[in-house]
Write a protein that holds these residues in place. Structure first.
Motif, PDB file in Angstrom:
ATOM      1  N   VAL A 194      14.996   7.420  -3.543  1.00 31.57           N
ATOM      2  CA  VAL A 194      13.481   6.930  -2.505  1.00 31.57           C
ATOM      3  C   VAL A 194      12.514   8.168  -3.110  1.00 31.57           C
ATOM      4  O   VAL A 194      12.538   9.350  -2.986  1.00 31.57           O
ATOM      5  CB  VAL A 194      13.286   7.511  -0.982  1.00 31.57           C
ATOM      6  N   ILE A 195      11.288   8.071  -3.523  1.00 37.25           N
ATOM      7  CA  ILE A 195      10.325   8.540  -3.325  1.00 37.25           C
ATOM      8  C   ILE A 195       8.994   8.796  -2.177  1.00 37.25           C
ATOM      9  O   ILE A 195       8.907   7.353  -1.794  1.00 37.25           O
ATOM     10  CB  ILE A 195       8.920   8.390  -4.543  1.00 37.25           C
ATOM     11  N   ARG A 196       9.156   9.461  -1.754  1.00 36.15           N
ATOM     12  CA  ARG A 196       8.051  10.132  -0.646  1.00 36.15           C
ATOM     13  C   ARG A 196       6.020  10.425  -0.917  1.00 36.15           C
ATOM     14  O   ARG A 196       6.551  11.542  -1.825  1.00 36.15           O
ATOM     15  CB  ARG A 196       8.179  10.796   0.392  1.00 36.15           C
ATOM     16  N   ASN A 197       5.484   9.330  -1.494  1.00 34.44           N
ATOM     17  CA  ASN A 197       4.488   9.207  -1.096  1.00 34.44           C
ATOM     18  C   ASN A 197       3.326   9.258   0.222  1.00 34.44           C
ATOM     19  O   ASN A 197       2.747   8.600   0.032  1.00 34.44           O
ATOM     20  CB  ASN A 197       4.151   7.759  -2.499  1.00 34.44           C
ATOM     21  N   THR A 198       3.430  11.177   0.399  1.00 36.20           N
ATOM     22  CA  THR A 198       2.496  11.374   1.439  1.00 36.20           C
ATOM     23  C   THR A 198       1.176  12.339   1.006  1.00 36.20           C
ATOM     24  O   THR A 198       0.764  12.845   1.798  1.00 36.20           O
ATOM     25  CB  THR A 198       2.996  11.353   3.331  1.00 36.20           C
ATOM     26  N   GLY A 199       1.900  12.741   0.027  1.00 39.60           N
ATOM     27  CA  GLY A 199       1.361  14.049  -0.413  1.00 39.60           C
ATOM     28  C   GLY A 199      -0.233  13.715  -1.600  1.00 39.60           C
ATOM     29  O   GLY A 199       0.039  12.198  -1.594  1.00 39.60           O
ATOM     30  N   THR A 200       0.218  14.339  -2.531  1.00 38.55           N
ATOM     31  CA  THR A 200      -1.555  13.977  -3.699  1.00 38.55           C
ATOM     32  C   THR A 200      -0.507  13.391  -4.983  1.00 38.55           C
ATOM     33  O   THR A 200       0.959  12.657  -4.903  1.00 38.55           O
ATOM     34  CB  THR A 200      -1.658  15.391  -4.113  1.00 38.55           C
ATOM     35  N   LEU A 201      -0.970  12.626  -5.344  1.00 39.50           N
ATOM     36  CA  LEU A 201      -0.861  12.325  -6.883  1.00 39.50           C
ATOM     37  C   LEU A 201      -0.154  13.122  -7.671  1.00 39.50           C
ATOM     38  O   LEU A 201       0.958  12.249  -8.499  1.00 39.50           O
ATOM     39  CB  LEU A 201      -2.204  11.815  -7.950  1.00 39.50           C
ATOM     40  N   GLU A 202      -0.049  14.571  -7.396  1.00 34.55           N
ATOM     41  CA  GLU A 202       0.246  15.585  -9.014  1.00 34.55           C
ATOM     42  C   GLU A 202       1.932  15.651  -8.140  1.00 34.55           C
ATOM     43  O   GLU A 202       2.595  15.830  -8.422  1.00 34.55           O
ATOM     44  CB  GLU A 202      -0.139  16.696  -8.643  1.00 34.55           C
ATOM     45  N   GLN A 203       1.864  15.406  -6.916  1.00 35.19           N
ATOM     46  CA  GLN A 203       3.571  15.304  -5.821  1.00 35.19           C
ATOM     47  C   GLN A 203       3.860  14.511  -6.572  1.00 35.19           C
ATOM     48  O   GLN A 203       5.419  13.947  -6.637  1.00 35.19           O
ATOM     49  CB  GLN A 203       2.587  15.585  -4.766  1.00 35.19           C
ATOM     50  N   HIS A 232       4.177  12.313  -8.843  1.00 31.79           N
ATOM     51  CA  HIS A 232       4.136  13.050 -10.427  1.00 31.79           C
ATOM     52  C   HIS A 232       5.799  13.860 -10.634  1.00 31.79           C
ATOM     53  O   HIS A 232       6.280  13.161 -11.446  1.00 31.79           O
ATOM     54  CB  HIS A 232       3.201  12.890 -11.319  1.00 31.79           C
ATOM     55  N   ARG A 233       5.161  14.812 -10.767  1.00 31.71           N
ATOM     56  CA  ARG A 233       6.785  15.739  -9.799  1.00 31.71           C
ATOM     57  C   ARG A 233       8.009  14.564 -10.263  1.00 31.71           C
ATOM     58  O   ARG A 233       9.208  15.488  -9.595  1.00 31.71           O
ATOM     59  CB  ARG A 233       6.166  16.430  -9.085  1.00 31.71           C
ATOM     60  N   GLN A 234       7.895  13.795  -8.397  1.00 32.28           N
ATOM     61  CA  GLN A 234       8.996  13.663  -7.704  1.00 32.28           C
ATOM     62  C   GLN A 234       9.677  12.584  -9.055  1.00 32.28           C
ATOM     63  O   GLN A 234      10.570  12.235  -9.442  1.00 32.28           O
ATOM     64  CB  GLN A 234       8.442  12.449  -7.019  1.00 32.28           C
ATOM     65  N   ILE A 235       8.460  11.749 -10.087  1.00 29.88           N
ATOM     66  CA  ILE A 235       9.143  10.514 -11.146  1.00 29.88           C
ATOM     67  C   ILE A 235       9.502  11.230 -11.556  1.00 29.88           C
ATOM     68  O   ILE A 235      10.542  11.020 -12.334  1.00 29.88           O
ATOM     69  CB  ILE A 235       7.824   9.789 -10.899  1.00 29.88           C
ATOM     70  N   GLU A 236       9.201  12.603 -12.131  1.00 30.36           N
ATOM     71  CA  GLU A 236       9.352  13.311 -13.833  1.00 30.36           C
ATOM     72  C   GLU A 236      10.979  13.864 -13.418  1.00 30.36           C
ATOM     73  O   GLU A 236      12.261  14.075 -14.166  1.00 30.36           O
ATOM     74  CB  GLU A 236       8.437  14.810 -13.401  1.00 30.36           C
ATOM     75  N   THR A 237      11.247  13.922 -11.692  1.00 31.03           N
ATOM     76  CA  THR A 237      12.483  14.784 -11.763  1.00 31.03           C
ATOM     77  C   THR A 237      13.040  12.883 -11.653  1.00 31.03           C
ATOM     78  O   THR A 237      14.727  13.139 -11.995  1.00 31.03           O
ATOM     79  CB  THR A 237      12.638  14.808 -10.305  1.00 31.03           C
ATOM     80  N   ALA A 270       1.158  -1.107  -0.185  1.00 31.36           N
ATOM     81  CA  ALA A 270       0.406   0.078   0.267  1.00 31.36           C
ATOM     82  C   ALA A 270       0.784   1.834   0.006  1.00 31.36           C
ATOM     83  O   ALA A 270       0.313   2.253   0.563  1.00 31.36           O
ATOM     84  CB  ALA A 270      -0.910   0.193   1.179  1.00 31.36           C
ATOM     85  N   SER A 271       1.840   0.918  -0.780  1.00 31.36           N
ATOM     86  CA  SER A 271       3.005   2.241  -0.093  1.00 31.36           C
ATOM     87  C   SER A 271       2.454   3.437  -1.697  1.00 31.36           C
ATOM     88  O   SER A 271       3.277   4.488  -1.588  1.00 31.36           O
ATOM     89  CB  SER A 271       4.138   2.024  -0.396  1.00 31.36           C
ATOM     90  N   GLY A 272       2.345   2.447  -3.108  1.00 25.43           N
ATOM     91  CA  GLY A 272       1.649   3.660  -3.716  1.00 25.43           C
ATOM     92  C   GLY A 272       2.740   3.123  -5.062  1.00 25.43           C
ATOM     93  O   GLY A 272       3.060   4.014  -5.607  1.00 25.43           O
ATOM     94  N   LYS A 273       3.398   1.639  -4.843  1.00 23.10           N
ATOM     95  CA  LYS A 273       4.052   0.890  -6.203  1.00 23.10           C
ATOM     96  C   LYS A 273       3.350   1.183  -7.330  1.00 23.10           C
ATOM     97  O   LYS A 273       4.047   1.592  -8.909  1.00 23.10           O
ATOM     98  CB  LYS A 273       4.331  -0.848  -6.179  1.00 23.10           C
ATOM     99  N   THR A 274       2.013   0.818  -7.370  1.00 21.25           N
ATOM    100  CA  THR A 274       1.422   0.796  -9.338  1.00 21.25           C
ATOM    101  C   THR A 274       0.981   1.792  -9.339  1.00 21.25           C
ATOM    102  O   THR A 274       1.491   2.388 -11.258  1.00 21.25           O
ATOM    103  CB  THR A 274       0.504   0.022  -8.854  1.00 21.25           C
ATOM    104  N   ALA A 275       1.098   3.007  -8.791  1.00 18.52           N
ATOM    105  CA  ALA A 275       0.989   4.178  -9.024  1.00 18.52           C
ATOM    106  C   ALA A 275       2.137   4.662  -9.433  1.00 18.52           C
ATOM    107  O   ALA A 275       2.231   5.980 -10.827  1.00 18.52           O
ATOM    108  CB  ALA A 275       0.620   5.186  -7.976  1.00 18.52           C
ATOM    109  N   ALA A 276       3.473   4.954  -9.316  1.00 18.07           N
ATOM    110  CA  ALA A 276       4.427   5.200  -9.473  1.00 18.07           C
ATOM    111  C   ALA A 276       4.538   4.423 -10.972  1.00 18.07           C
ATOM    112  O   ALA A 276       5.371   4.969 -11.955  1.00 18.07           O
ATOM    113  CB  ALA A 276       5.695   4.924  -8.593  1.00 18.07           C
ATOM    114  N   ASP A 298       2.683   2.821 -12.556  1.00 17.85           N
ATOM    115  CA  ASP A 298       1.935   3.275 -13.750  1.00 17.85           C
ATOM    116  C   ASP A 298       2.373   4.878 -14.715  1.00 17.85           C
ATOM    117  O   ASP A 298       2.264   5.155 -16.289  1.00 17.85           O
ATOM    118  CB  ASP A 298       0.101   3.755 -13.466  1.00 17.85           C
ATOM    119  N   TYR A 299       3.412   5.572 -13.866  1.00 20.89           N
ATOM    120  CA  TYR A 299       3.419   6.761 -14.900  1.00 20.89           C
ATOM    121  C   TYR A 299       5.060   6.961 -14.996  1.00 20.89           C
ATOM    122  O   TYR A 299       4.717   7.281 -16.539  1.00 20.89           O
ATOM    123  CB  TYR A 299       3.622   7.966 -13.356  1.00 20.89           C
ATOM    124  N   PHE A 300       5.430   6.307 -14.343  1.00 21.20           N
ATOM    125  CA  PHE A 300       7.155   5.193 -15.365  1.00 21.20           C
ATOM    126  C   PHE A 300       6.297   5.408 -16.987  1.00 21.20           C
ATOM    127  O   PHE A 300       6.510   5.720 -17.899  1.00 21.20           O
ATOM    128  CB  PHE A 300       7.952   5.546 -14.816  1.00 21.20           C
TER     129      PHE A 300
END
Length: 207
Positions: A171-180, A182-187, A11-17, A19-21
């Motif tokens: 490390v991706i800190r996934n405690t914020g919004t989906l937009e946040q 995505h910004r980490q992943i873009e970096t 439940a950390s958000g691996k799939t959301a991450a 999917d954006y990659f």
């Protein structure tokens, strides 16, 4: 090819991450998908699981009954090791096959149990999607509808957060919004493109 091993607790958000990659055009290979494929009917992996754990792990249509199997291995470390000895080599082989045909400067391999399964030798860098355990517990309860105690048992069965973070290159800190997120992943995407280019130059120079 530069290979990024994406992992994280439940439940950390691996799939959301991942999917954006994929939306950014990065080849993504998911070990969970492969884990299901290697135990499809007719696969040697399913035959090996049945031989080890009995026909009671099959449902009425002779497909793997994951709930029945989970009951056998969840609280029995020896049974879990036996299952891993059957599945992990098959998963590794299929992962390598899919990576060999991936096109792009780099690829992402999603392995929820990357640290636990000692598959780190397959990746160039480890990327951990991280959330505090309190957030994990809340998300697991929301998703599964279980009690706090059940959520804690699932979390406790995995490698601890500290051990995952110790293995991380990024490390991706996934405690914020989906937009946040995505910004980490873009970096990270830009960083990985740069690292892939450096690796390619090094290969060209020595090749």
């Amino acid at each position: 090819m530069l290979v990024i091993g994406l992992t994280g607790g439940i439940a950390s958000g691996k799939t959301a991450a991942s999917d954006y990659f994929a939306r950014l055009g990065v080849p993504v290979v998911d070990a969970d998908v492969i884990a299901r494929q290697v135990v499809e009917p007719g696969q040697p992996g399913l035959q090996a699981v049945v031989a080890a754990f009995g026909a009671e792990v099959l449902d009425k249509s002779d497909r793997l009954d994951r709930t029945a199997l989970r009951k056998q291995v969840f609280s029995d470390p020896e049974a879990r090791r036996k299952l891993e000895a059957i599945l992990h080599p098959r998963i590794r082989q299929r992962l390598r096959q899919e990576l060999a045909t991936a096109n792009g400067p780099y690829a992402v391999v999603v392995v929820p149990l990357l640290v636990e399964s000692a598959m780190q030798d397959m990746v160039s860098r480890v990327l951990v999607v991280d959330v505090p355990e309190l957030v994990q517990r809340q998300r697991v309860q929301q998703r599964d509808g279980g009690t706090p105690e059940q959520a804690d048992a699932v979390i406790a069965a995995q490698t601890g957060r500290g051990e995952r973070l110790a293995a991380a290159d990024d490390v991706i800190r996934n405690t914020g919004t989906l937009e946040q997120l995505h910004r980490q992943i873009e970096t990270l995407h830009q960083r990985y493109l740069g690292l892939a280019k450096q690796a390619e130059k090094g290969t060209t120079a020595t090749g």
